[in-house]
Design an enzyme around this catalytic site. Structure first.
Site, PDB file in Angstrom:
ATOM      1  N   ASN A  24      61.355  60.644  42.565  1.00 57.46           N
ATOM      2  CA  ASN A  24      62.037  60.660  43.861  1.00 57.46           C
ATOM      3  C   ASN A  24      63.404  61.342  43.801  1.00 57.46           C
ATOM      4  O   ASN A  24      63.717  62.218  44.606  1.00 57.46           O
ATOM      5  CB  ASN A  24      62.206  59.237  44.398  1.00 57.46           C
ATOM      6  CG  ASN A  24      60.881  58.573  44.677  1.00 57.46           C
ATOM      7  OD1 ASN A  24      60.158  58.210  43.747  1.00 57.46           O
ATOM      8  ND2 ASN A  24      60.543  58.405  45.945  1.00 57.46           N
TER       9      ASN A  24
ATOM     10  N   LYS B 208      64.259  64.866  45.622  1.00 59.29           N
ATOM     11  CA  LYS B 208      64.899  64.707  46.928  1.00 59.29           C
ATOM     12  C   LYS B 208      66.425  64.778  46.949  1.00 59.29           C
ATOM     13  O   LYS B 208      67.016  65.011  48.003  1.00 59.29           O
ATOM     14  CB  LYS B 208      64.491  63.360  47.539  1.00 59.29           C
ATOM     15  CG  LYS B 208      63.018  63.213  47.858  1.00 59.29           C
ATOM     16  CD  LYS B 208      62.752  61.823  48.426  1.00 59.29           C
ATOM     17  CE  LYS B 208      61.297  61.637  48.819  1.00 59.29           C
ATOM     18  NZ  LYS B 208      61.068  60.280  49.372  1.00 59.29           N
TER      19      LYS B 208
ATOM     20  N   SER C 107      70.063  51.325  45.660  1.00 57.28           N
ATOM     21  CA  SER C 107      69.415  50.097  46.121  1.00 57.28           C
ATOM     22  C   SER C 107      69.089  49.182  44.929  1.00 57.28           C
ATOM     23  O   SER C 107      69.990  48.750  44.222  1.00 57.28           O
ATOM     24  CB  SER C 107      68.176  50.444  46.953  1.00 57.28           C
ATOM     25  OG  SER C 107      67.726  49.333  47.690  1.00 57.28           O
TER      26      SER C 107
ATOM     27  N   ASP D 250      72.686  51.420  57.653  1.00 58.48           N
ATOM     28  CA  ASP D 250      71.625  50.975  56.746  1.00 58.48           C
ATOM     29  C   ASP D 250      71.040  49.667  57.277  1.00 58.48           C
ATOM     30  O   ASP D 250      71.764  48.678  57.436  1.00 58.48           O
ATOM     31  CB  ASP D 250      72.239  50.766  55.357  1.00 58.48           C
ATOM     32  CG  ASP D 250      71.219  50.503  54.264  1.00 58.48           C
ATOM     33  OD1 ASP D 250      70.193  49.843  54.544  1.00 58.48           O
ATOM     34  OD2 ASP D 250      71.463  50.941  53.132  1.00 58.48           O
TER      35      ASP D 250
ATOM     36  N   HIS E 284      69.642  54.221  54.741  1.00 55.97           N
ATOM     37  CA  HIS E 284      69.322  53.840  53.358  1.00 55.97           C
ATOM     38  C   HIS E 284      68.556  54.944  52.616  1.00 55.97           C
ATOM     39  O   HIS E 284      68.137  54.736  51.495  1.00 55.97           O
ATOM     40  CB  HIS E 284      68.471  52.560  53.401  1.00 55.97           C
ATOM     41  CG  HIS E 284      68.405  51.805  52.100  1.00 55.97           C
ATOM     42  ND1 HIS E 284      69.485  51.140  51.553  1.00 55.97           N
ATOM     43  CD2 HIS E 284      67.370  51.590  51.233  1.00 55.97           C
ATOM     44  CE1 HIS E 284      69.128  50.551  50.427  1.00 55.97           C
ATOM     45  NE2 HIS E 284      67.848  50.811  50.200  1.00 55.97           N
TER      46      HIS E 284
END
Length: 284
Positions: free
Chosen positions: A63, A67, A152, A229, A262
């Site tokens: 990821n 990204k 996160s 978020d 988020h």
């Protein structure tokens, strides 16, 4: 099974290379993948400092690499990016894929104490196995110069790992981290299942509680948090961590970013600041 990493893909980017590897992890008891971005090197004898990136719930090692756009500044600053996976995979433990916030893709960067989840030892994998694997197999990496970051669940991992291993990492940063897991639903679910009911075990993986134990933190902790978020008020609780840092006189730069959520759109917007934050610490 061979624990030596095997390259499974390679893509050029900003004159460096994103490479992905597979290896057998004795710590986790399964095959694992991880990704590395190697910056360009005019001198083959150059050794790059490393920045570990810990991803969040449902993510893999890909990821961040795909990204975030972190490679642009990592290429300029000469920092290698290391992205491990977020949990063991392929063990077929009953219930491991029943929900997106526990089990596969949700290792929480801890060492589980409950026997059913005994393979969930992402803390030892990130802190011990992976750095050793890198130093033994990639001579272009200087694993003695390391920093750590994450998003996160991975921000939770980065903060707790840093606070418990100040001698191993030059700096830490996080995007929208779960800073007080003992007091949020994601953390309570994970800790109950992985660690059991003993709250003393939970405290070992809660950044808000850990920060009061490690008052010799000298490098500023950088956190970016989107104000829009949807997880801000019930899961992330950044103000709890900020208050704990104030009480412990630990330097914290908490940036509340208006309008941001988020997602990786948020991460991509501010990742350059984080790469430079770590490059400054790593290259001193």
């Amino acid at each position: 099974m061979d624990s030596k990493p095997t390259e499974i893909s390679s893509s050029k980017m900003f004159d460096g290379f994103n490479k992905r590897y597979r290896h057998f992890s004795p710590t986790l008891g399964c095959s694992m993948t991880f990704s590395i971005y190697f910056p360009p090197s005019p001198n083959p004898s150059d050794k790059f400092p490393v920045l570990y990136w810990l991803s969040g719930l449902t993510c893999s090692d890909e990821n961040f690499i795909i990204k975030s756009g972190a490679q642009r500044v990592a290429s300029i600053e000469g920092v290698a990016l290391i992205a491990p996976d977020t949990s063991p995979r392929g063990l077929n433990v009953e219930g491991e894929s029943d929900s997106w916030d526990f089990g596969v893709g949700a290792g929480f960067y801890l060492n589980a104490k409950q026997d059913k989840w005994k393979n969930w030892r992402m803390y030892d994998y990130v802190v011990k196995e992976l750095p050793t694997l890198l130093s033994e197999n990639f001579p272009q990496l200087d694993t003695s110069r390391a920093s750590i970051s994450g998003h996160s669940m991975g921000g939770h991992g980065a903060l707790t790992i840093y606070l418990k291993n100040l001698e191993k990492y030059k700096s830490v940063s996080a995007f929208a981290p779960i800073v007080n897991p003992m007091n949020c639903p994601w953390g309570q679910k994970a800790f109950t299942n992985y660690l059991g009911e003993n709250k003393a075990d939970w405290e070992e993986y809660d950044a808000t509680l850990l920060v009061s134990k490690f008052k010799d933190v000298s490098a500023t902790i950088l956190i970016d948090q989107g104000e829009d978020d949807k997880f801000l008020h019930d899961q992330l609780l950044p103000n709890n961590f900020a208050e704990a840092c104030r009480s412990a006189t630990v330097p914290l730069l908490l940036r509340m970013q208006p309008g941001y959520d988020h997602s990786y759109y948020f991460i991509a917007t501010f990742i350059d600041d984080h790469i430079r934050h770590h490059a400054q610490a790593l290259c001193l």
